[in-house]
Write a protein that holds these residues in place. Structure first.
Motif, short mmCIF file in Angstrom:
data_model
loop_
_atom_site.label_atom_id
_atom_site.label_comp_id
_atom_site.label_asym_id
_atom_site.label_seq_id
_atom_site.Cartn_x
_atom_site.Cartn_y
_atom_site.Cartn_z
N LEU A 36 0.82 -1.21 0.00
CA LEU A 36 0.00 0.00 0.00
C LEU A 36 0.86 1.26 0.00
CD1 LEU A 36 -2.85 -1.10 2.43
CD2 LEU A 36 -2.98 -0.85 -0.06
N ALA A 37 1.97 1.22 0.72
CA ALA A 37 2.87 2.39 0.75
C ALA A 37 3.44 2.66 -0.63
CB ALA A 37 4.00 2.16 1.76
N ILE A 38 3.84 1.60 -1.33
CA ILE A 38 4.39 1.78 -2.68
C ILE A 38 3.30 2.23 -3.64
CG2 ILE A 38 5.36 0.55 -4.67
CD1 ILE A 38 7.01 -1.10 -2.65
N GLN A 39 2.12 1.61 -3.56
CA GLN A 39 1.02 1.99 -4.45
C GLN A 39 0.65 3.46 -4.26
OE1 GLN A 39 0.56 0.72 -6.99
NE2 GLN A 39 -0.58 -1.17 -7.02
N LYS A 40 0.65 3.90 -3.02
CA LYS A 40 0.34 5.30 -2.74
C LYS A 40 1.38 6.22 -3.40
CE LYS A 40 -0.35 8.48 1.10
NZ LYS A 40 -0.18 8.68 2.54
N GLU A 41 2.63 5.81 -3.32
CA GLU A 41 3.73 6.62 -3.85
C GLU A 41 3.71 6.68 -5.38
OE1 GLU A 41 6.64 9.22 -3.36
OE2 GLU A 41 5.72 8.22 -1.65
N VAL A 42 3.35 5.56 -6.03
CA VAL A 42 3.44 5.51 -7.49
C VAL A 42 2.09 5.66 -8.19
CG1 VAL A 42 5.53 4.11 -7.44
CG2 VAL A 42 3.29 2.97 -7.61
N HIS A 43 1.05 5.94 -7.42
CA HIS A 43 -0.28 6.06 -8.02
C HIS A 43 -0.24 7.09 -9.15
CE1 HIS A 43 -4.56 6.79 -8.49
NE2 HIS A 43 -4.73 5.61 -7.91
N PRO A 44 -0.83 6.74 -10.30
CA PRO A 44 -0.78 7.65 -11.46
C PRO A 44 -1.29 9.07 -11.17
CG PRO A 44 -1.61 5.51 -12.12
CD PRO A 44 -1.48 5.47 -10.62
N ASP A 45 -2.27 9.21 -10.28
CA ASP A 45 -2.78 10.54 -9.96
C ASP A 45 -1.70 11.44 -9.35
OD1 ASP A 45 -5.20 9.70 -10.87
OD2 ASP A 45 -6.13 9.51 -8.88
N ARG A 46 -0.77 10.84 -8.62
CA ARG A 46 0.32 11.63 -8.01
C ARG A 46 1.30 12.12 -9.06
NH1 ARG A 46 2.47 10.34 -2.21
NH2 ARG A 46 3.91 11.84 -3.04
N HIS A 47 1.29 11.51 -10.23
CA HIS A 47 2.28 11.85 -11.26
C HIS A 47 1.63 12.39 -12.53
CE1 HIS A 47 5.32 10.01 -8.75
NE2 HIS A 47 4.43 9.08 -8.49
N ALA A 48 0.37 12.79 -12.41
CA ALA A 48 -0.37 13.27 -13.58
C ALA A 48 0.29 14.51 -14.20
CB ALA A 48 -1.81 13.59 -13.20
N ARG A 49 0.97 15.31 -13.38
CA ARG A 49 1.60 16.53 -13.89
C ARG A 49 3.09 16.33 -14.17
NH1 ARG A 49 -1.50 21.51 -11.19
NH2 ARG A 49 -3.51 20.49 -11.03
N GLY A 50 3.55 15.10 -13.98
CA GLY A 50 4.97 14.82 -14.22
C GLY A 50 5.25 14.64 -15.69
N SER A 51 6.51 14.48 -16.02
CA SER A 51 6.90 14.26 -17.42
C SER A 51 6.40 12.89 -17.87
CB SER A 51 8.43 14.31 -17.54
OG SER A 51 9.00 13.17 -16.90
N ASP A 52 6.45 12.67 -19.17
CA ASP A 52 6.04 11.37 -19.71
C ASP A 52 6.88 10.25 -19.09
OD1 ASP A 52 4.14 12.56 -21.27
OD2 ASP A 52 5.28 12.40 -23.16
N THR A 53 8.16 10.52 -18.92
CA THR A 53 9.06 9.51 -18.34
C THR A 53 8.64 9.20 -16.91
OG1 THR A 53 10.86 10.29 -19.74
CG2 THR A 53 11.46 9.01 -17.78
N GLU A 54 8.35 10.24 -16.12
CA GLU A 54 7.92 10.03 -14.74
C GLU A 54 6.60 9.26 -14.67
OE1 GLU A 54 10.00 13.93 -12.63
OE2 GLU A 54 7.95 14.06 -13.40
N GLN A 55 5.69 9.61 -15.57
CA GLN A 55 4.40 8.91 -15.59
C GLN A 55 4.59 7.44 -15.97
OE1 GLN A 55 1.45 10.95 -17.96
NE2 GLN A 55 1.93 12.92 -17.02
N ARG A 56 5.45 7.20 -16.95
CA ARG A 56 5.70 5.82 -17.39
C ARG A 56 6.38 5.02 -16.28
NH1 ARG A 56 8.06 6.99 -21.70
NH2 ARG A 56 10.21 6.72 -21.07
#
Length: 179
Positions: A36-56
């Motif tokens: 759950l800790a990892i899922q929270k950290e990598v959840h796509p919503d947290r990276h929606a404004r990140g670069s394509d690389t970060e989102q991928r």
């Protein structure tokens, strides 16, 4: 924003990925908390404004976390994975050799199921016997892996556990017809 994971370089070892000891007897609540800790950290919503690389990368880590969690959560899959990590292929598709005593027990169970398929009490008693056998087999696997580090023996026991699980499902189906 960068993706932070417990140990992304440990993606080749699901136990290290979650920061857990490599063992069969696993604290499932610790596994779930790490997941759950990892899922929270990598959840796509947290990276929606990140670069394509970060989102991928976030999506790859989320996928890896899901696969690792599903593997380690299931005792059979966890055992097979531990064997694989230690160079032992259980060869489930080709190696069906089992000890004679185990095969005899399987035949007894099947005969009991066929002969008593209308007897709910007998089937429930058989289900208890199968559950005890599964519990004993899981204990033996834990001893083989965590104690003796005997992954060949663990692979044999895991093949047996698959038989037990399959029969338990058939037995549950037979019981549900009568309930």
């Amino acid at each position: 924003m960068s993706v932070v994971v417990a140990n992304p370089s440990a993606s080749d070892d699901y136990f290290r990925f979650f920061g857990l000891e490599q063992q069969f007897n696993l604290d499932l609540s610790a596994l779930e908390q790490a997941y759950l800790a990892i899922q929270k950290e990598v959840h796509p919503d947290r990276h929606a404004r990140g670069s394509d690389t970060e989102q991928r990368l976030a999506m790859q880590m989320a996928t890896l976390a899901n696969t690792a969690f599903q593997t380690l959560k299931n005792p059979v899959q966890r055992g097979l994975y531990l064997c694989q990590l230690h160079g032992v292929d259980a060869r489930l598709e080709t190696n069906t050799a089992m000890p004679a005593a185990f095969l005899m027990k399987q035949m007894e169970w099947r005969e009991s199921l066929e002969e008593r398929e209308e007897d709910l009490a007998a089937l429930e008693s058989l289900a208890e016997e199968v559950a005890v056998s599964k519990k004993d087999t899981l204990s033996e696997i834990a001893l083989a892996v965590d104690g003796a580090k005997n992954y060949e023996r663990a692979a044999e026991l895991l093949r047996g556990l698959l038989f037990i699980d399959k029969f338990a499902l058939e037995l549950d189906d037979a019981i549900s017809v009568l309930v």
